[in-house]
Motif scaffolding. Sequence first.
Motif, PDB file in Angstrom:
ATOM      1  N   GLY A 189       9.792  -4.636  -3.172  1.00  0.00           N
ATOM      2  CA  GLY A 189       8.613  -5.320  -3.712  1.00  0.00           C
ATOM      3  C   GLY A 189       8.060  -6.332  -2.730  1.00  0.00           C
ATOM      4  N   ALA A 190       8.957  -7.084  -2.080  1.00  0.00           N
ATOM      5  CA  ALA A 190       8.519  -8.043  -1.065  1.00  0.00           C
ATOM      6  C   ALA A 190       7.839  -7.336   0.102  1.00  0.00           C
ATOM      7  CB  ALA A 190       9.714  -8.860  -0.570  1.00  0.00           C
ATOM      8  N   LEU A 191       8.385  -6.165   0.474  1.00  0.00           N
ATOM      9  CA  LEU A 191       7.793  -5.381   1.560  1.00  0.00           C
ATOM     10  C   LEU A 191       6.388  -4.922   1.188  1.00  0.00           C
ATOM     11  CD1 LEU A 191       8.019  -3.843   4.267  1.00  0.00           C
ATOM     12  CD2 LEU A 191       9.072  -1.956   2.984  1.00  0.00           C
ATOM     13  N   VAL A 192       6.212  -4.489  -0.045  1.00  0.00           N
ATOM     14  CA  VAL A 192       4.892  -4.040  -0.497  1.00  0.00           C
ATOM     15  C   VAL A 192       3.900  -5.197  -0.474  1.00  0.00           C
ATOM     16  CG1 VAL A 192       3.584  -3.154  -2.465  1.00  0.00           C
ATOM     17  CG2 VAL A 192       5.796  -2.145  -1.879  1.00  0.00           C
ATOM     18  N   ASP A 193       4.323  -6.386  -0.935  1.00  0.00           N
ATOM     19  CA  ASP A 193       3.442  -7.550  -0.893  1.00  0.00           C
ATOM     20  C   ASP A 193       3.015  -7.876   0.535  1.00  0.00           C
ATOM     21  OD1 ASP A 193       2.947  -8.309  -3.498  1.00  0.00           O
ATOM     22  OD2 ASP A 193       4.779  -9.496  -3.677  1.00  0.00           O
ATOM     23  N   ALA A 194       3.971  -7.795   1.478  1.00  0.00           N
ATOM     24  CA  ALA A 194       3.690  -8.185   2.862  1.00  0.00           C
ATOM     25  C   ALA A 194       2.930  -7.113   3.635  1.00  0.00           C
ATOM     26  CB  ALA A 194       5.007  -8.500   3.583  1.00  0.00           C
ATOM     27  N   SER A 195       3.074  -5.855   3.224  1.00  0.00           N
ATOM     28  CA  SER A 195       2.498  -4.748   3.987  1.00  0.00           C
ATOM     29  C   SER A 195       0.975  -4.726   3.913  1.00  0.00           C
ATOM     30  CB  SER A 195       3.042  -3.415   3.464  1.00  0.00           C
ATOM     31  OG  SER A 195       2.376  -2.333   4.074  1.00  0.00           O
ATOM     32  N   ARG A 196       0.366  -4.399   5.025  1.00  0.00           N
ATOM     33  CA  ARG A 196      -1.080  -4.196   5.076  1.00  0.00           C
ATOM     34  C   ARG A 196      -1.429  -2.706   5.162  1.00  0.00           C
ATOM     35  NH1 ARG A 196      -4.258  -8.473   5.599  1.00  0.00           N
ATOM     36  NH2 ARG A 196      -3.294 -10.514   5.963  1.00  0.00           N
ATOM     37  N   ASN A 197      -0.421  -1.861   5.012  1.00  0.00           N
ATOM     38  CA  ASN A 197      -0.652  -0.415   5.003  1.00  0.00           C
ATOM     39  C   ASN A 197       0.232   0.209   3.928  1.00  0.00           C
ATOM     40  OD1 ASN A 197      -1.282   2.241   5.481  1.00  0.00           O
ATOM     41  ND2 ASN A 197      -0.883   2.165   7.682  1.00  0.00           N
ATOM     42  N   LYS A 198      -0.175   0.018   2.699  1.00  0.00           N
ATOM     43  CA  LYS A 198       0.621   0.489   1.569  1.00  0.00           C
ATOM     44  C   LYS A 198       0.609   2.004   1.464  1.00  0.00           C
ATOM     45  CE  LYS A 198       0.076  -3.859  -0.895  1.00  0.00           C
ATOM     46  NZ  LYS A 198      -0.336  -4.540   0.360  1.00  0.00           N
ATOM     47  N   ARG A 199      -0.415   2.633   2.000  1.00  0.00           N
ATOM     48  CA  ARG A 199      -0.441   4.097   1.994  1.00  0.00           C
ATOM     49  C   ARG A 199       0.704   4.654   2.815  1.00  0.00           C
ATOM     50  NH1 ARG A 199      -5.916   6.363   3.986  1.00  0.00           N
ATOM     51  NH2 ARG A 199      -5.155   5.261   5.836  1.00  0.00           N
ATOM     52  N   ALA A 200       1.020   3.997   3.937  1.00  0.00           N
ATOM     53  CA  ALA A 200       2.115   4.463   4.792  1.00  0.00           C
ATOM     54  C   ALA A 200       3.461   4.378   4.069  1.00  0.00           C
ATOM     55  CB  ALA A 200       2.166   3.646   6.081  1.00  0.00           C
ATOM     56  N   LEU A 201       3.627   3.357   3.239  1.00  0.00           N
ATOM     57  CA  LEU A 201       4.870   3.228   2.472  1.00  0.00           C
ATOM     58  C   LEU A 201       5.050   4.407   1.526  1.00  0.00           C
ATOM     59  CD1 LEU A 201       4.847  -0.577   1.559  1.00  0.00           C
ATOM     60  CD2 LEU A 201       6.086   0.559   3.414  1.00  0.00           C
ATOM     61  N   VAL A 202       3.951   4.859   0.931  1.00  0.00           N
ATOM     62  CA  VAL A 202       4.014   6.013   0.035  1.00  0.00           C
ATOM     63  C   VAL A 202       4.377   7.276   0.812  1.00  0.00           C
ATOM     64  CG1 VAL A 202       2.684   7.482  -1.533  1.00  0.00           C
ATOM     65  CG2 VAL A 202       2.420   4.999  -1.618  1.00  0.00           C
ATOM     66  N   VAL A 203       3.764   7.442   1.988  1.00  0.00           N
ATOM     67  CA  VAL A 203       4.043   8.619   2.817  1.00  0.00           C
ATOM     68  C   VAL A 203       5.513   8.657   3.229  1.00  0.00           C
ATOM     69  CG1 VAL A 203       3.569   9.749   5.019  1.00  0.00           C
ATOM     70  CG2 VAL A 203       1.678   8.816   3.667  1.00  0.00           C
ATOM     71  N   ILE A 204       6.015   7.543   3.741  1.00  0.00           N
ATOM     72  CA  ILE A 204       7.403   7.485   4.206  1.00  0.00           C
ATOM     73  C   ILE A 204       8.374   7.678   3.045  1.00  0.00           C
ATOM     74  CG2 ILE A 204       9.151   5.983   5.243  1.00  0.00           C
ATOM     75  CD1 ILE A 204       6.832   4.705   6.856  1.00  0.00           C
ATOM     76  N   GLY A 205       8.112   7.000   1.933  1.00  0.00           N
ATOM     77  CA  GLY A 205       8.990   7.134   0.769  1.00  0.00           C
ATOM     78  C   GLY A 205       9.035   8.556   0.250  1.00  0.00           C
TER      79      GLY A 205
END
Length: 409
Positions: free
Chosen positions: A58-74
């Motif tokens: 959750g902290a990573l999502v708050d800090a991230s400026r590329n949330k789409r990349a988090l979805v791709v990697i996950g």
Amino acid sequence: MPGRHALESLNFFMADVQAGIGPFLGVFLQGKSWGTGAIGSVMTIGGIAGMLATGPAGALVDASRNKRALVVIGSIFTVLASALLWFSPSYAMVAASQIATAVAGAALGPALAGITLGMVRQVGFDRQFGRNQVANHAGNVIGASLSGFLGWKFGFAAVFSLAGLFAVLAIFSVLLIPRKSINNRHARGLEGDDQDGEKASGFSVLFTNRPLLILAGALAFFHLGNAAMLPLYGLAVVAAHEGNPAIFTAKTIVVAQLVMVATSMFAIRMIRTRGHWWVILLTFLALPLRGLIAAMVIKSWGVWPVQALDGIGAGLQSVAVPALVARLMQGTGHVNVGQGAVMTVQGLGAALSPALGGLIAQMFGYRAAFLLLGAIALGSLTLWLGFARLLKPACGSSADGRTAAAGGI
């Protein structure tokens, strides 16, 4: 709004990516001569890993400026981790797969909530997140139906392949969402255009917001009783020779998800008129009844009432809980840390549930396990009703126009 249809498409395909082989894991391992105790313990290992990962995620999502990349990697790592099961169903490999799946998927829930909040802001979050959940449950219906048919026709290898296909389509969908349509400050619960926002914190939010703390505790009890119910019921019916494992498991998912589609739409309207408190109360009332029916009816037709009640509980929660967390954390800049913190505590209950349910089923039988799991929900009701005076103002209807306070101690 640009990307809204892509967002709903993402939630549709993400359903099978997040579920993957999970709902079929119990019967898959049972077919490999695993006992209920071992199945429950390996599921608990994955649950604990996910619980530990959700807060930092959750902290990573708050800090991230590329949330789409988090979805791709996950998405990629979730499918790869599930594929490990096919190559070696040993205890060590299954445990490793469960851990990897849980860690890779930990950011997906907060990321989807953050993307939604970043696109529609707080004022449109309840409605849009409800639409997301309708799409997600519909994706679960289609995914589970296809998995059941393909598993029956071609074996469990087809179930793994389908999860991979849905992952590709989920990645394609998230890339269709314009990056500029996601405001990163709004996505973490801040308003305005000031770029010098707060830095995301970790678990401290859980201990400075009393309504959030009570919500997390009540959900921990709920998931302690609820998480093991579906896999245990599937094992109980299959052990009683009441149905084909793949088809029956798919049926349990389809029934629940069809109900969830309807309850998600109902939740949007009820939140606006009655508030989040009443919606969540209904979910806590459904679980004891579900456990009682599961204990009384270990038959293939029992899937209808047992899973319909799961659909009511989980369907309402899938909309109301993230919406309430976003409301409680509005203006703090820590919305997704809050989502992760609540998921961590409820994940503790969900992680312990398979081990507890599997152990009770092995020692005293399936009926005793269902009765115990259903009774655990009384803890949720005690917290929710006992602190109603504090919770109701914070859970007011979204139509009242009020901003929820941070609720500090």
